[in-house]
Scaffold this active site. Structure first.
Site, PDB file in Angstrom:
ATOM      1  CG  ASP A  14      -8.660   6.541   8.261  1.00 50.19           C
ATOM      2  OD1 ASP A  14      -9.084   6.473   9.424  1.00 50.19           O
ATOM      3  OD2 ASP A  14      -8.268   7.600   7.743  1.00 50.19           O
ATOM      4  CD  GLU A  54      -9.780   9.838  10.309  1.00 50.20           C
ATOM      5  OE1 GLU A  54      -8.960   8.933  10.525  1.00 50.20           O
ATOM      6  OE2 GLU A  54     -10.373   9.963   9.209  1.00 50.20           O
ATOM      7  CG  HIS A 104      -2.204   0.749   0.989  1.00 50.29           C
ATOM      8  ND1 HIS A 104      -3.240   0.257   0.226  1.00 50.29           N
ATOM      9  CD2 HIS A 104      -2.622   1.962   1.413  1.00 50.29           C
ATOM     10  CE1 HIS A 104      -4.233   1.130   0.210  1.00 50.29           C
ATOM     11  NE2 HIS A 104      -3.876   2.177   0.917  1.00 50.29           N
TER      12      HIS A 104
END
Length: 538
Positions: free
Chosen positions: A155, A266, A92
């Site tokens: 997340d 957030e 990622h």
């Protein structure tokens, strides 16, 4: 045993000759027992960023940490070897950090994903021992079987344990519990010299702190002991909208100042209808936000805060044990949660009629981005270039950073999200390799995480368009790193040694000392430009 070791050394020597030769001898899988190398795999030159595609000369899919140790031990002992190695977990990364051009990629997802949950006592915490190649979603699923879960998250959960611990690991819980690297009790690491070492804050502590946030420069994490806590049953998930930036910032700082009540915070900027839609995919409630983004030849930017409160109600209620004159415990808890949310909302200054709340399971809340992934995959928009920019910005510079960003991007054609939320410096510690902005003379405690999470759909964004976005982000990052704002990159990517030195600042000497101690031949992690290492092309 000695003969077997001799054969292994000879085999790896042959591999080195193949790798170092200008001719490409590796045309098929190689069985250098006990190590088995592949020429390549479908993922070894690919990452989530889809910006760089550096092909390795060989790929190792180890079945045990010992195989990694054998490879790195020999490479480190070879006086003529210039072969570099990169560890790849879930892939990622954004800028090819898990790639090794003409080197060796170690794909850690082949390691057994052993997960062992240990329930704590009155005198010891709960924890999980887990492979560095396992995914956080796997740890969540296993932990919930025992009513336990890690405290700090990212997340997106389909990331490897070793990958996020090599960077930081941040999300909306970071203000309360710190990043994932602050929630580790112990590590097993294979250093750049091939040593297999168990380390912790009290055992081989220099390696422990070097590897955490160390960008893969000092060793490869093969096992981590992660701190666990009791998992809540449900989560009260809230969103509130704003049209004023200062109010948006003030309310976020209000929420992070209530860690005994609030569990997650957030925020994000809404630049256009697309970013509103993207940010709403995961939220399981209709958002009636119908403000105009474009009016009188100018763009209106809006903002959204989302926060969450954990609900530790009993996972099941025996109705037969509750008399008709009583209120079920779950109902009492639900009413309590509503009251808590109401009390918090009264202290906030959001746009009237734009406050929304839903109740979801803890698992669904943590796995919320998975729904966005499924949606984007269905439209062919997941496996596209992601020219992301992630930065830590001091509180004193966050308004200037917002203005800088809006001066350099066009809201009309922006595809993606802009995350912006506060974290607290004292939750990070000072010994890990992770870098935050300087606190300054005022000793600022609040730092903002900013993620410019753009997508570049090839159908609408050409190669030149993608390059323009990358250049834009480079300009923003460079300007934001100036003393006026004082920001630092998260998941950093720099193109020269001087920029890396500026990134680490006064910790550069510590970084170099750790490199000399644990990876003196600079085998691991090509991303950082060190003395004597040629800088890559942009």
């Amino acid at each position: 045993m000695e003969f077997a070791l001799f054969c292994t050394i000879v085999d790896i020597l042959l591999l080195l000759l193949a790798l170092c030769s200008p001719c490409k001898f590796i045309q098929s899988p190689m069985d250098f027992r006990p190590l088995s190398f592949l020429q390549s795999t479908n993922t070894s030159s690919l990452d989530f960023g889809r910006i760089k595609f550096n092909s390795p000369a060989a790929v190792l899919r180890p079945q045990s940490p010992k195989e990694i140790s054998l490879l790195l031990s020999f490479l480190s002992a070879s006086s003529y070897s210039k072969v570099t190695v990169a560890a790849r977990g879930a892939g990622h990364s954004i800028n090819g950090q898990a790639q090794a051009l003409d080197g060796i990629v170690i794909e850690t997802d082949s390691l057994p994903s052993n997960i062992s949950i240990h329930k704590g006592t009155e005198f010891s915490p709960s924890y999980a021992d887990v492979s560095g190649g396992a995914l956080w979603i796997e740890l969540l699923e296993e932990g919930l079987k025992f009513g336990l879960a890690p405290r700090s998250w990212t997340d997106y959960l389909y990331l490897s344990i070793g990958g996020t611990l090599s960077n930081g690991g941040i999300s909306g819980q970071t203000f309360k519990y710190g990043p994932q690297i602050s929630n580790v009790l112990q590590l097993d690491v294979v250093t750049g010299k091939g040593d297999q070492v168990t380390c912790s804050p009290t055992e081989n502590s220099e390696l422990f702190y070097a590897v955490l946030g160390g960008l893969g420069q000092f060793g490869i994490i093969t096992r981590a002991r992660i701190l666990l806590q009791d998992a809540p049953h449900k989560v009260k998930w809230v969103r509130a909208f704003y049209d004023d930036f200062n109010t948006f910032i003030e309310d976020q700082e209000l929420l992070v100042a209530m860690p005994n009540v609030v569990d997650y915070v957030e925020g994000f900027m809404l630049l256009n209808e697309q970013s509103l839609h993207s940010s709403s995919l995961a939220f399981p409630s209709h958002l009636e936000f119908n403000r105009e983004f474009y009016s009188k030849s100018s763009y209106n930017v809006y903002f959204c805060i989302e926060f969450a409160i954990h609900d530790y109600q009993a996972k099941s209620t025996n109705v037969k044990q509750v008399s008709s004159s009583q209120t079920a415990p779950s109902t009492v808890q639900a009413l309590k949660m509503v009251k808590v949310v109401s009390e918090i909302s009264m202290k906030m200054s959001y746009l009237p009629s734009h406050f929304y709340s839903v109740e979801v399971s803890y698992f669904d809340f943590l796995n919320r981005v998975r729904g966005e992934e499924v949606h984007l995959r269905s439209r062919g928009l997941w496996e596209v270039p992601h020219p992301w920019l992630n930065m830590f910005v001091p509180k004193s510079g966050i308004k200037d950073f917002k203005d800088l960003l809006l001066d350099n991007i066009s809201p009309s054609d922006f595809e993606g999200l802009v995350l912006m939320y506060p974290i607290l410096r004292d939750k990070w510690g000072t010994n890990s390799s992770a870098v935050l902005p300087d606190a300054g003379e005022a000793g600022e405690e609040v730092v903002y995480t900013v993620g410019v999470l753009r997508s570049a759909n090839p159908a609408t964004c050409s190669a030149q368009c993608l390059n323009d976005i990358l250049l834009c982000h480079r300009r923003v990052a460079q300007a934001a790193s100036s003393p006026r704002i004082g920001a630092k990159q998260y998941l950093p990517h720099h193109l020269s040694q001087s920029h890396w030195q500026h990134h680490f600042g006064r910790r550069w000497d510590q970084f170099m000392a750790r490199k000399a101690q644990f990876d003196p031949r600079h085998i691991l992690g090509q991303g950082i430009i060190l003395p004597g290492i040629k800088a890559p092309r942009p």
